[in-house]
Design an enzyme around this catalytic site. Structure first.
Site, short mmCIF file in Angstrom:
data_model
loop_
_atom_site.label_atom_id
_atom_site.label_comp_id
_atom_site.label_asym_id
_atom_site.label_seq_id
_atom_site.Cartn_x
_atom_site.Cartn_y
_atom_site.Cartn_z
CE LYS A 138 -1.85 2.63 3.24
NZ LYS A 138 -1.75 4.07 2.52
CD GLU A 179 13.01 -0.79 9.35
OE1 GLU A 179 13.92 0.38 9.78
OE2 GLU A 179 13.72 -1.58 9.03
CB CYS A 237 12.94 7.82 9.21
SG CYS A 237 14.12 7.05 7.87
CD GLU A 247 9.98 11.41 12.89
OE1 GLU A 247 8.82 11.17 12.93
OE2 GLU A 247 10.96 10.86 12.16
#
Ligand SMILES: NC(=O)c1ccc[n+]([C@@H]2O[C@H](COP(=O)([O-])OP(=O)(O)OC[C@H]3O[C@@H](n4cnc5c(N)ncnc54)[C@H](O)[C@@H]3O)[C@@H](O)[C@H]2O)c1
Length: 503
Positions: free
Chosen positions: A194, A270, A304, A401
């Site tokens: 997806k 992840e 990331c 983040e």
């Protein structure tokens, strides 16, 4: 009433070239409409204009894809009769197709994601390399023979897991396809991938090449759809054997919960990060200024493993900030199709607004704005490369983040303090160390709680080298030989060569 989905549309990118864009879900080697006929509208973040609409998959489409992926995985299906070398050849051919269509794929990626064209070309080449690399592994990943004594031995088999669901984010839409599809298929699984709702286009372009590379129908299936319906349908499906997820830590928790409360499918994650990049007094400051810039501004900070907390030792703190700012001033921001652009657009208005509000919050809480801080231009979601100094880890900009081009700079005194504060995070994805003292470089690298540590460099990834997180940054490793373990299960077969009766 929804209109009939066309097979593909023609897209003209700002350089004037026109490309074919498939818009249907890719199921059983065909592009098809979604069952309910819904559409995802896809916008370009650099022009804010609608690019096209693609089919929007929900639970029913996931079900259909699972059925074909399951059928393709049956022991008598063509895919299961392929030799491992045949699987490898399919992957190598896919790598060739990607290289032959590099400009097409990179242009679509730049239009859809906003990243610079030079960066997109690099991503597409890295994806081809990754497909070719795992094509090479397909006939080299096998078990062992284990002799315990003269009357018995065992052999192990590395068997595919089965039907694998794969969910990817929007920051590296094409490269993430390669990281997910290549090892899974090399190991003999079938997959349903997806895409992220913001960036479905390049993955659908990739599917154009799948049939001609020799993959039987049902082996590779690609769905565009949102997370709440399509993503959740994958992680909670009772007939998917494994889910591999890349995205935020919050959604990673949901995926794991859904996997646990459905069929306990295997999970690899992840996730996010707030990675420390540590600059010692004895570092080559010019080189460190380049790598700390690259660490945070590469891909507009939407990485990331971005080195978003830079720790600078006190003796060089002021001088190093000057050099980082001088380097940041040279980075060209703007039109992602311009050959000299380094930093393109943020992926969406929502991300742009989130980033700006973090900058404002940092300044309101006492951080000093060294450079940047504003929108770049009037059209598209561009943010200036931004450096905030005087940051502490209790500020939101120091611990959360941001996923944008915003660097938090923090002063430290001793090596022990750098390690302690570097590790003071719930995340543990990556870290950097800049020093000319090899002993300290190794000492600090070993002490940092992170899946990747870069010494005198940053943000370098390679398909041969494992990548993944400590702590809340993830579970499992992608890439390299380590990545194969995500997609195999080991069976041990015990053989009796005449053992005495145990009872
Ligand atoms: N560790 C890594 O390798 C890595 C790589 C790239 C990005 N990331 C992380 O990804 C995040 C940014 O990407 P994002 O905003 O697309 O992340 P996200 O978590 O919002 O979305 C990622 C994917 O999950 C899907 N999703 C959303 N809700 C879901 C649900 N309930 N169930 C199943 N799937 C669902 C989305 O549709 C998308 O495809 C950042 O936190 C970044 O650090 C990590």
């Amino acid at each position: 009433m929804s209109t009939k989905l066309v097979d593909h549309v023609e897209i003209t990118v700002p350089t004037g070239k026109t490309y074919i864009q498939p818009v249907g879900l890719f199921i059983n080697n065909q592009h098809v409409d979604s069952v309910h006929g819904g559409r995802v509208k896809v916008y370009s973040p650099s022009t804010e204009k609608l690019i096209c609409e693609v089919a929007d998959a929900d639970e029913e489409d996931v079900d259909i894809a699972v059925k074909v992926a399951r059928a393709a995985f049956q022991t008598d299906a063509p895919w299961r009769k392929f030799s491992s070398a045949q699987r490898g050849r399919c992957l190598s051919r896919l790598a060739d197709c990607i290289e032959q269509n590099l400009e097409y794929l990179a242009s679509i990626e730049t239009l859809d994601n906003g990243k610079s064209i030079t960066l997109a070309r690099g991503d597409v080449q890295a994806a081809a390399d990754c497909f070719r690399y795992y094509g090479g592994w397909a006939d080299k990943d096998y078990g062992q023979t284990i002799e315990t004594d003269i009357k018995r031995f065992a052999y192990t088999r590395h068997e595919p897991i089965g039907v694998c669901g794969q969910i990817i984010p929007w920051n590296f839409p094409f490269l993430m396809c390669a990281w997910k599809i290549a090892p899974a298929v090399a190991c003999g699984n079938t997959i349903i991938l997806k895409t992220a709702e913001l960036t479905p286009l390049s993955a659908l372009c990739l599917t154009k090449f799948v049939p001609e590379c020799g993959f039987p129908p049902g082996v590779i299936n690609v769905l565009s759809g949102d997370g709440r319906r399509c993503g959740n349908a994958i992680s909670s499906h009772m007939d998917i054997d494994k889910v591999a997820f890349t995205g935020s830590t919050g959604v990673g928790r949901m995926v794991m919960r859904a996997a646990a409360s459905s069929n306990l499918k295997k999970v690899t994650l992840e996730l996010g990060g707030k990675s420390p990049n540590i600059v010692f007094n004895d570092a080559d400051l010019d080189s460190a200024a380049v790598w700390t810039n690259y660490g945070i501004f590469y891909n507009s900070g939407q990485v990331c493993c971005a080195g978003s907390r830079v720790y600078v030792q006190e003796d060089v703190y002021d001088e190093f900030i000057k050099r980082m700012v001088a380097k940041a001033k040279t980075l060209k921001v703007g039109d992602p199709f311009a050959e000299d652009t380094f930093q393109g657009a943020q992926v969406s208005k929502q991300q742009y607004e989130r980033i700006v509000s973090y900058i404002e919050s940092g300044i309101a809480h006492g951080a000093k704005l060294e450079i940047g801080g504003k929108r770049h231009g009037n059209l598209g979601y561009f943010v200036e490369p931004t450096i905030l100094s005087n940051v502490t880890e209790d500020m939101a900009v120091g611990k959360e983040e941001i996923f944008g081009p915003v660097l938090a700079v923090i002063k430290f005194k001793t090596i022990e303090e750098a390690i302690r504060r570097g590790n003071n995070s719930t995340y543990g994805l990556a870290a950097g160390v800049h020093t000319n003292n090899i002993t300290n470089a190794i000492k600090v690298s070993n002490a940092l709680e992170a899946g990747t540590v870069w010494v005198n460099c940053y943000n370098l990834l390679h398909h041969q080298i494992p990548f993944g997180g400590y702590k809340e940054s993830g579970i499992g490793r992608e890439l390299g030989s380590y990545g194969l373990t995500n997609y195999t299960q080991t069976k041990a077969v015990h053989i009796n060569l005449g053992m005495d009766s145990p009872i």
